[in-house]
Design a protein around this motif. Structure first.
Motif, PDB file in Angstrom:
ATOM      1  N   THR A  65      -7.804 -13.311   3.161  1.00  0.00           N
ATOM      2  CA  THR A  65      -8.200 -11.935   2.897  1.00  0.00           C
ATOM      3  C   THR A  65      -9.705 -11.790   2.993  1.00  0.00           C
ATOM      4  O   THR A  65     -10.223 -10.816   3.556  1.00  0.00           O
ATOM      5  CB  THR A  65      -7.728 -11.492   1.499  1.00  0.00           C
ATOM      6  OG1 THR A  65      -6.311 -11.650   1.399  1.00  0.00           O
ATOM      7  CG2 THR A  65      -8.088 -10.040   1.235  1.00  0.00           C
ATOM      8  N   LEU A  77     -10.352  -1.512   7.777  1.00  0.00           N
ATOM      9  CA  LEU A  77      -9.003  -1.479   7.214  1.00  0.00           C
ATOM     10  C   LEU A  77      -9.054  -1.441   5.689  1.00  0.00           C
ATOM     11  O   LEU A  77      -8.281  -0.715   5.048  1.00  0.00           O
ATOM     12  CB  LEU A  77      -8.226  -2.709   7.692  1.00  0.00           C
ATOM     13  CG  LEU A  77      -6.754  -2.798   7.264  1.00  0.00           C
ATOM     14  CD1 LEU A  77      -5.957  -1.622   7.843  1.00  0.00           C
ATOM     15  CD2 LEU A  77      -6.144  -4.122   7.713  1.00  0.00           C
ATOM     16  N   LEU A  78      -9.977  -2.199   5.112  1.00  0.00           N
ATOM     17  CA  LEU A  78     -10.129  -2.219   3.664  1.00  0.00           C
ATOM     18  C   LEU A  78     -10.577  -0.859   3.140  1.00  0.00           C
ATOM     19  O   LEU A  78     -10.084  -0.388   2.106  1.00  0.00           O
ATOM     20  CB  LEU A  78     -11.144  -3.301   3.262  1.00  0.00           C
ATOM     21  CG  LEU A  78     -11.395  -3.480   1.765  1.00  0.00           C
ATOM     22  CD1 LEU A  78     -10.112  -3.900   1.064  1.00  0.00           C
ATOM     23  CD2 LEU A  78     -12.492  -4.516   1.530  1.00  0.00           C
ATOM     24  N   LEU A  80     -10.021   2.003   4.566  1.00  0.00           N
ATOM     25  CA  LEU A  80      -8.876   2.905   4.716  1.00  0.00           C
ATOM     26  C   LEU A  80      -7.896   2.722   3.561  1.00  0.00           C
ATOM     27  O   LEU A  80      -7.373   3.702   3.008  1.00  0.00           O
ATOM     28  CB  LEU A  80      -8.183   2.644   6.058  1.00  0.00           C
ATOM     29  CG  LEU A  80      -6.993   3.546   6.392  1.00  0.00           C
ATOM     30  CD1 LEU A  80      -7.454   4.996   6.520  1.00  0.00           C
ATOM     31  CD2 LEU A  80      -6.328   3.095   7.694  1.00  0.00           C
ATOM     32  N   TRP A  81      -7.669   1.464   3.176  1.00  0.00           N
ATOM     33  CA  TRP A  81      -6.769   1.167   2.063  1.00  0.00           C
ATOM     34  C   TRP A  81      -7.333   1.724   0.747  1.00  0.00           C
ATOM     35  O   TRP A  81      -6.606   2.297  -0.055  1.00  0.00           O
ATOM     36  CB  TRP A  81      -6.577  -0.336   1.977  1.00  0.00           C
ATOM     37  CG  TRP A  81      -5.856  -0.824   0.753  1.00  0.00           C
ATOM     38  CD1 TRP A  81      -6.376  -1.527  -0.279  1.00  0.00           C
ATOM     39  CD2 TRP A  81      -4.469  -0.633   0.443  1.00  0.00           C
ATOM     40  NE1 TRP A  81      -5.413  -1.790  -1.221  1.00  0.00           N
ATOM     41  CE2 TRP A  81      -4.226  -1.252  -0.803  1.00  0.00           C
ATOM     42  CE3 TRP A  81      -3.403   0.000   1.100  1.00  0.00           C
ATOM     43  CZ2 TRP A  81      -2.976  -1.254  -1.401  1.00  0.00           C
ATOM     44  CZ3 TRP A  81      -2.156  -0.005   0.490  1.00  0.00           C
ATOM     45  CH2 TRP A  81      -1.959  -0.616  -0.737  1.00  0.00           C
ATOM     46  N   GLU A  82      -8.640   1.564   0.540  1.00  0.00           N
ATOM     47  CA  GLU A  82      -9.261   2.084  -0.674  1.00  0.00           C
ATOM     48  C   GLU A  82      -9.212   3.615  -0.698  1.00  0.00           C
ATOM     49  O   GLU A  82      -9.010   4.217  -1.755  1.00  0.00           O
ATOM     50  CB  GLU A  82     -10.707   1.603  -0.768  1.00  0.00           C
ATOM     51  CG  GLU A  82     -10.831   0.114  -1.066  1.00  0.00           C
ATOM     52  CD  GLU A  82     -12.264  -0.330  -1.186  1.00  0.00           C
ATOM     53  OE1 GLU A  82     -13.179   0.449  -0.803  1.00  0.00           O
ATOM     54  OE2 GLU A  82     -12.500  -1.466  -1.660  1.00  0.00           O
ATOM     55  N   LEU A  84      -6.920   5.418   0.599  1.00  0.00           N
ATOM     56  CA  LEU A  84      -5.542   5.768   0.269  1.00  0.00           C
ATOM     57  C   LEU A  84      -5.299   5.662  -1.233  1.00  0.00           C
ATOM     58  O   LEU A  84      -4.677   6.535  -1.846  1.00  0.00           O
ATOM     59  CB  LEU A  84      -4.583   4.846   1.031  1.00  0.00           C
ATOM     60  CG  LEU A  84      -3.087   5.025   0.736  1.00  0.00           C
ATOM     61  CD1 LEU A  84      -2.636   6.428   1.167  1.00  0.00           C
ATOM     62  CD2 LEU A  84      -2.267   3.966   1.467  1.00  0.00           C
ATOM     63  N   LEU A  85      -5.811   4.592  -1.852  1.00  0.00           N
ATOM     64  CA  LEU A  85      -5.619   4.398  -3.294  1.00  0.00           C
ATOM     65  C   LEU A  85      -6.329   5.467  -4.112  1.00  0.00           C
ATOM     66  O   LEU A  85      -5.839   5.889  -5.167  1.00  0.00           O
ATOM     67  CB  LEU A  85      -6.132   3.010  -3.709  1.00  0.00           C
ATOM     68  CG  LEU A  85      -5.308   1.805  -3.250  1.00  0.00           C
ATOM     69  CD1 LEU A  85      -5.968   0.510  -3.700  1.00  0.00           C
ATOM     70  CD2 LEU A  85      -3.878   1.878  -3.795  1.00  0.00           C
ATOM     71  N   TYR A  95      -8.171   1.664 -10.414  1.00  0.00           N
ATOM     72  CA  TYR A  95      -8.677   0.842  -9.311  1.00  0.00           C
ATOM     73  C   TYR A  95     -10.200   0.876  -9.240  1.00  0.00           C
ATOM     74  O   TYR A  95     -10.851  -0.168  -9.110  1.00  0.00           O
ATOM     75  CB  TYR A  95      -8.065   1.310  -7.992  1.00  0.00           C
ATOM     76  CG  TYR A  95      -8.587   0.556  -6.790  1.00  0.00           C
ATOM     77  CD1 TYR A  95      -8.120  -0.716  -6.492  1.00  0.00           C
ATOM     78  CD2 TYR A  95      -9.557   1.114  -5.962  1.00  0.00           C
ATOM     79  CE1 TYR A  95      -8.607  -1.420  -5.408  1.00  0.00           C
ATOM     80  CE2 TYR A  95     -10.052   0.423  -4.881  1.00  0.00           C
ATOM     81  CZ  TYR A  95      -9.572  -0.846  -4.593  1.00  0.00           C
ATOM     82  OH  TYR A  95     -10.067  -1.539  -3.523  1.00  0.00           O
TER      83      TYR A  95
END
Length: 203
Positions: A65, A77-78, A80-82, A84-85, A95
């Motif tokens: 990771t 990508l990270l 984008l994930w954050e 989303l959260l 978070y």
């Protein structure tokens, strides 16, 4: 006989505690295998359980990771994930709070737990070792007289729990011992005394 018995204890007690701690850590990390679908688990694939395989897999996942997140595409990508959260109301608050704390603690240039100090706690005249974690926020500092610092006072022998205090900078004593030495001192309940640094010879 008493002398030999105590000598034996001095050999076995540290070894036993070390093995116990390692078993606790490995056993906890092995629980990560429960996240895998049951057909993919080692005991299903090879017919028996291998102690420590979950710990190895966990460490490899963390390492991979970090490698992925360190490059350009992984970073995007990270993010984008954050993003989303942070769109989920309840998850967002948890978070972001945890991320801010972890970034502060583990950042290479961070100042959290970078200095061991001596403070009077839980009452004047009673001293203990603590760690400076930062300074109070502007809103809090506005209600305090003089310069204050944020302090974490760990408990003994488990330093992962403790108390968060804001103390006057003039009331604390900065120590020369490292954070690692201070932690050993706390965990051992004062038995493992840090070595006094050699005096600097001025020329």
């Amino acid at each position: 006989m008493k002398k030999y018995f105590i000598t034996g204890l001095l050999v076995w007690v540290p070894l036993t505690i070390t093995v116990w701690v390692l078993q606790l850590i490995v056993g906890t990390l092995d629980q990560s295998l429960l996240l895998l679908p049951e057909p993919w688990r080692p005991e299903k694939l090879i017919g028996f359980s291998i102690p420590g395989i979950g710990a190895i897999i966990t460490l490899l996942v963390v390492l991979l990771t970090g490698i992925v997140a360190a490059n350009y595409f992984g970073l995007r990508l990270l993010r984008l994930w954050e993003k989303l959260l942070t769109q989920i109301p309840f998850v967002k608050s948890i978070y972001l709070s945890v991320k801010q704390v972890s970034d502060t603690l583990f950042a290479p240039n961070g100042q959290a737990f970078r200095k061991a100090i001596l403070v009077q706690y839980p009452h004047p005249g009673s001293w203990t070792i603590a760690f400076q974690t930062g300074v109070p926020s502007q809103e809090v500092a506005a209600h305090l007289e003089g310069e204050h610092i944020s302090v974490y006072v760990p408990t003994t022998p488990n330093p992962t729990s403790g108390f968060f205090l804001m103390m006057s900078r003039s009331s604390v004593v900065e120590l020369e011992m490292s954070v690692d030495e201070a932690l050993k001192y706390i965990i051992s309940m004062g038995v493992v005394v840090p070595e006094k640094p050699a005096p600097v010879i001025k020329r």
